[in-house]
Design a protein around this motif. Structure first.
Motif, PDB file in Angstrom:
ATOM      1  N   LYS A 117       0.829  -1.195   0.000  1.00 20.62           N
ATOM      2  CA  LYS A 117       0.000   0.000   0.000  1.00 20.62           C
ATOM      3  C   LYS A 117       0.865   1.248   0.000  1.00 20.62           C
ATOM      4  O   LYS A 117       1.803   1.371   0.784  1.00 20.62           O
ATOM      5  N   ARG A 118       0.531   2.172  -0.893  1.00 22.29           N
ATOM      6  CA  ARG A 118       1.323   3.393  -1.043  1.00 22.29           C
ATOM      7  C   ARG A 118       0.931   4.411   0.025  1.00 22.29           C
ATOM      8  O   ARG A 118      -0.230   4.568   0.378  1.00 22.29           O
ATOM      9  N   ASN A 162       7.306   4.628  -6.687  1.00 19.31           N
ATOM     10  CA  ASN A 162       6.096   4.674  -7.507  1.00 19.31           C
ATOM     11  C   ASN A 162       6.415   4.520  -8.985  1.00 19.31           C
ATOM     12  O   ASN A 162       5.669   3.896  -9.741  1.00 19.31           O
ATOM     13  N   SER A 198       5.025   1.506 -11.396  1.00 22.97           N
ATOM     14  CA  SER A 198       4.349   1.822 -12.655  1.00 22.97           C
ATOM     15  C   SER A 198       5.029   1.114 -13.821  1.00 22.97           C
ATOM     16  O   SER A 198       4.356   0.600 -14.730  1.00 22.97           O
ATOM     17  N   ASP A 212      -1.924  -2.878  -2.591  1.00 20.74           N
ATOM     18  CA  ASP A 212      -2.716  -1.680  -2.865  1.00 20.74           C
ATOM     19  C   ASP A 212      -3.849  -2.002  -3.844  1.00 20.74           C
ATOM     20  O   ASP A 212      -3.633  -2.653  -4.870  1.00 20.74           O
ATOM     21  N   GLN A 213      -5.053  -1.545  -3.529  1.00 18.72           N
ATOM     22  CA  GLN A 213      -6.216  -1.806  -4.378  1.00 18.72           C
ATOM     23  C   GLN A 213      -6.049  -1.246  -5.787  1.00 18.72           C
ATOM     24  O   GLN A 213      -6.565  -1.803  -6.756  1.00 18.72           O
ATOM     25  N   ALA A 214      -5.328  -0.146  -5.912  1.00 10.52           N
ATOM     26  CA  ALA A 214      -5.107   0.436  -7.244  1.00 10.52           C
ATOM     27  C   ALA A 214      -4.328  -0.518  -8.135  1.00 10.52           C
ATOM     28  O   ALA A 214      -4.527  -0.567  -9.351  1.00 10.52           O
ATOM     29  N   PHE A 215      -3.440  -1.297  -7.541  1.00  5.28           N
ATOM     30  CA  PHE A 215      -2.671  -2.264  -8.314  1.00  5.28           C
ATOM     31  C   PHE A 215      -3.518  -3.489  -8.635  1.00  5.28           C
ATOM     32  O   PHE A 215      -3.416  -4.060  -9.724  1.00  5.28           O
ATOM     33  N   ARG A 271      -6.557  -3.660  -9.326  1.00  2.00           N
ATOM     34  CA  ARG A 271      -7.469  -3.412 -10.444  1.00  2.00           C
ATOM     35  C   ARG A 271      -6.804  -3.641 -11.790  1.00  2.00           C
ATOM     36  O   ARG A 271      -7.501  -3.849 -12.793  1.00  2.00           O
ATOM     37  N   ARG A 272      -5.483  -3.603 -11.818  1.00  2.82           N
ATOM     38  CA  ARG A 272      -4.771  -3.789 -13.086  1.00  2.82           C
ATOM     39  C   ARG A 272      -4.293  -5.226 -13.285  1.00  2.82           C
ATOM     40  O   ARG A 272      -3.654  -5.534 -14.282  1.00  2.82           O
TER      41      ARG A 272
END
Length: 638
Positions: A496-497, A509, A513, A537-540, A542-543
């Motif tokens: 988690k960031r 970061n 990416s 991290d949830q943002a990751f 999703r990808r």
């Protein structure tokens, strides 16, 4: 004036003879190759005449004898600075200064035993050959240089790259062209084709041949600068990942000519202007014709496997030719054996598809073996004890990898997506020993692809840019063999960031990416594993295309694992799998207990029994600071 309009060099020697004989006024000699040399290196008329004097002494039979007479010493038969200044028209001493073109470019070689006026000189051997119309590399450079030859029918990707290189060469700019990517042979072939297209000679050297001492580097660069201009050539320097860059940087600075630098990735080249050109990836449709041409009639007997090979492996044409040669040899042996046993027993035809497939895997392994650990894919679906929903996800992953070329290429999804998101990525989350590693092995066995485990903690570097470089090496090497990449401990980089507070956070970061970008671009399967999904991290998430949760095995799953874990050759005595399943162990821990129990039994010259398992289980529990409970041992024999 074209080269065809040049007069023979010997015609100018009559003027040189007149000058050294003391003629006060002579007309300008006709245009010869010496004038072309003067234009290349920016020589004035006197410096051009110095070159003619040197050529007269070296090439004209009477030249060296006459110069010896003028010096009053037959042994001093090379022209000197003093003789040139005294006899040649337009003389000026600055022509002999160290910074003059004659000396700076290495056109003349000096005998420094005498005072300045008595210093004798001769033309460098490549200069003499240029004047004779046969330009060559000096002996020192010829010993280390290769002359790449363009392929008659280059692969389409190499043809495209050659066109890009040729356009930059034709632009005639003072820049270093960095040819980036892992296919060093392909880059060299493209460079050879580009130079042939633009009418340039190409010479290739390894960066390791560049000297290390500063003075030697200067001489080396000067020799290349002179010879390349005489030959209208370009230099290709092949640099590896681990080389010391100091000598390369100094060489690039002192060469003062545009050249090609082949490296896996862009290299800092000091103050030189540089342009990066990336070797394009060959599309699967481009591989198939290469395979068919190499296989010939054998391709029709391989049941459509040419397309399958083309879809999965980014195999260079040279490797395709080697594999095809081996298949032809196998077919020749098969045909001979069939003729010998024609009237006796049948001879099995080689499985050419399997031979080619395994050869592609083997040829791709050396680069990957230096970067990650290959995992033997011996497990099958029956060995994997998981709930059916998780197995269904794994089967979906295998289907996407297997059919990616058809869906992306033939069915047009690659164009629709703009080339983005073509990779198949998965996250395996769950406790240690729950089957994440085995699941990767099962996918490898199912797809017939190698599985490589990559420790992210060993790749992540505190130095800016090093993490990206390490990841690029892994992915570039993996492309050739379409390997399955399994990155363990994903939370080491995908945690988690927090708020960006300093440059370290920004760099982290950037690295994340870049890794996600490579996941999406990689035309294969990448697997991330983590023991704690909540740390990602949830943002990751999703990808990531697929997520498989590996839970602690239930009682019936533990029983199934116990039933499968012992090899058939292992003797057993009274094992009660229902009681064994009561032990709260993951699949990995069950494997450890079963193996330790086997060693206990073997040492006692006995079959594996419940007592051996209990002793092994107590050791496994102690490793994690646990104690076997009475409930777990309920019903066990006492």
């Amino acid at each position: 004036m074209t080269a065809a309009a040049l007069h023979p060099l010997a015609e100018a020697f009559a003027f040189v003879r007149a000058w050294v004989e003391g003629a006060q006024s002579t007309p300008e000699p006709a245009r010869t190759s010496a004038d072309v040399l003067a234009e290349i290196f920016g020589l004035d008329a006197f410096e051009r005449n110095v070159v003619l004097l040197g050529a007269y002494a070296a090439l004209e039979p009477e030249g060296s004898e006459r110069i010896g007479q003028l010096h009053g010493d037959p042994m001093q038969n090379q022209p000197s600075f003093g003789l040139a200044a005294a006899t040649l028209p337009g003389a000026h001493w600055s022509a002999f200064a160290p910074a003059s073109p004659l000396r700076r470019e290495g056109l003349i070689e000096l005998d420094r035993q005498n005072a300045l006026a008595g210093t004798s000189f001769s033309l460098a051997e490549p200069v003499l050959f240029f004047l004779l119309g046969e330009p060559v590399l000096t002996e020192e450079l010829a010993a280390i240089a290769r002359v790449p030859v363009a392929a008659a029918n280059p692969a389409p990707a190499r043809q495209r790259f050659a066109t890009a290189i040729a356009n930059r060469i034709a632009a005639d700019r003072d820049e270093v062209l960095m040819l980036c990517g892992g296919d060093s042979v392909g880059k060299e072939q493209a460079a050879a084709l580009a130079c042939a297209t633009t009418g340039r000679a190409l010479f290739a050297i390894n960066a390791l041949t560049i000297p290390t001492a500063t003075a030697d580097i200067a001489r080396f660069a000067r020799s290349w600068r002179r010879d390349l201009q005489l030959l209208s050539g370009w230099l290709l320097v092949e640099a590896s990942e681990v080389e010391d860059r100091r000598a390369l940087l100094l060489f690039a600075d002192l060469l003062r000519l545009p050249f090609l630098l082949s490296a896996p990735e862009a290299v800092h080249i000091g103050g030189r202007s540089a342009l990066r050109l990336d070797m394009p990836r060959a599309e699967p449709a481009e591989h198939a014709p290469i395979w068919r041409a190499a296989l010939g009639p054998l391709a029709a007997r391989m049941n459509g496997s040419v397309e399958r090979l083309s879809n999965f492996f980014n195999t260079p044409p040279e490797t395709v030719a080697t594999i095809a040669s081996d298949l032809h040899s196998a077919d020749t042996a098969y045909q001979a054996a069939k003729r010998r046993k024609k009237r006796k027993t049948a001879v099995a035809e080689p499985d050419f598809e399997a031979l080619a497939w395994n050869a592609c895997r083997q040829f791709a392994r050396p680069r990957m073996d230096d970067l990650a650990r290959r995992v033997a894919s011996t497990s099958g679906w029956n060995d994997l004890v998981l709930p059916e929903p998780q197995k269904d996800v794994l089967r979906a992953i295998a289907a996407q990898v297997r059919q990616r070329a058809r869906v992306y290429g033939q069915w047009g999804w690659e164009k629709r997506s703009g080339g983005r998101g073509l990779g198949v990525s998965a996250l395996f989350a769950g406790p240690s020993g729950a089957g994440k590693t085995m699941a990767g092995e099962v996918l490898g066995a199912e797809l017939g692809l190698d599985v490589y485990r990559v420790d992210l903690s060993s790749i992540v570097s505190k130095w800016l840019g090093d993490t990206e470089k390490n990841l690029r090496r892994v992915f570039d090497a993996a492309e050739e063999g379409s390997v399955i990449l399994q990155f363990d401990e994903a939370d080491a980089i995908f945690g988690k960031r927090s708020e960006v507070k300093d440059s370290h956070d920004r760099n982290a970061n950037i690295e994340v990416s870049y890794l996600l970008q490579r996941f999406e671009e990689y035309r294969g399967l990448t697997i991330l594993t983590t023991n704690l999904r909540g740390n990602i991290d949830q943002a990751f998430l999703r990808r990531i295309r697929f997520i498989v949760d590996f839970t602690f095995p239930a009682l019936h799953e533990r029983r199934a694992i116990w039933e499968k874990i012992l090899p058939t050759d292992t003797p057993r005595d009274g094992l009660d799998f229902t009681r064994l399943a009561q032990l709260n162990l993951t699949g990995g821990a069950i494997r450890n207990v079963a193996m330790t129990a086997a060693f206990f039994a073997a040492d006692a010259d006995d079959a594996v029994g419940m007592g051996h398992v209990l002793s092994a289980a107590r050791l496994e529990y102690e490793k994690t600071g646990r104690v076997i409970t009475d409930a777990e041992l309920s019903g066990w024999p006492r």
